[in-house]
Design a protein around this motif. Structure first.
Motif: not given
Length: 195
Positions: A74-88
């Protein structure tokens, strides 16, 4: 990859026993090419070699997207995935869909993809596996899995056919096992399609 709303910083194409122009085409499109060496462990062996090669050059917070060559994100996959990363969150995978066609094999693949998507939905977004089709990992998590396997804290760290202990990823297109999820990391999912 270049159609993503957040283009990758670096693309590496893993050329595993290629006899075609894959490496040349990848270079022409700006990718670095990693050639496997004496790989007899198919996709899992190729990924293990490439990840072992890449990890020393990555900071713990860096992200690695493992993606099949025939996957269309999906064209937004990388952007969306990066936005979900946190310590958990140590890895982000997705639910995927197959395009029409491909005869019986295509139908069976679409059925398996649908079953997998249903299972993710049924469990409230929790999955037991992160697929080899396409998953983004934090480098720290891949190091933790490798080190835990080498030390014997996780299975798969013993020598296999003369190879030293590695990540030993099981990547049968449907099952990239990531035991790190048992260490309290949440699993999040986005969607992409497969050609």
């Amino acid at each position: 990859m270049w159609g993503q709303t957040r283009e990758p910083d670096h693309v590496v194409v893993v050329a595993d026993n290629c006899t075609d122009a894959t490496a040349d085409i990848a270079r022409q499109h700006g990718a670095e090419v990693f050639h496997t060496h004496n790989n007899v462990h198919k996709k899992a062996g190729a990924l293990n070699q490439a990840i072992e090669w890449a990890l020393p050059h990555l900071a713990d917070r860096d992200l690695i997207l493992v993606q099949d060559a025939d996957t269309i994100l999906n064209p937004r996959f990388v952007e969306t995935a990066i936005g979900t990363f946190n310590r958990q969150v140590g890895a982000v995978g997705g639910v995927f869909y197959g395009e029409k066609g491909g005869g019986l094999l295509g139908l069976l693949q679409r059925m398996e993809f649908h079953r997998y998507a249903w299972e993710i939905e049924r469990t409230g977004g929790k999955a037991q596996v992160l697929t080899g089709t396409g998953t983004m990992f934090r480098a720290r998590v891949l190091r933790e899995v490798r080190d835990a396997r080498r030390s014997g804290r996780l299975g798969g760290g013993t020598e296999c056919a003369g190879e030293p202990p590695r990540l030993r990823l099981d990547t049968s297109d449907q099952a990239l096992l990531l035991p790190a999820v048992h260490d309290g990391l949440r699993r999040l999912w986005a969607s992409w399609s497969i050609r």
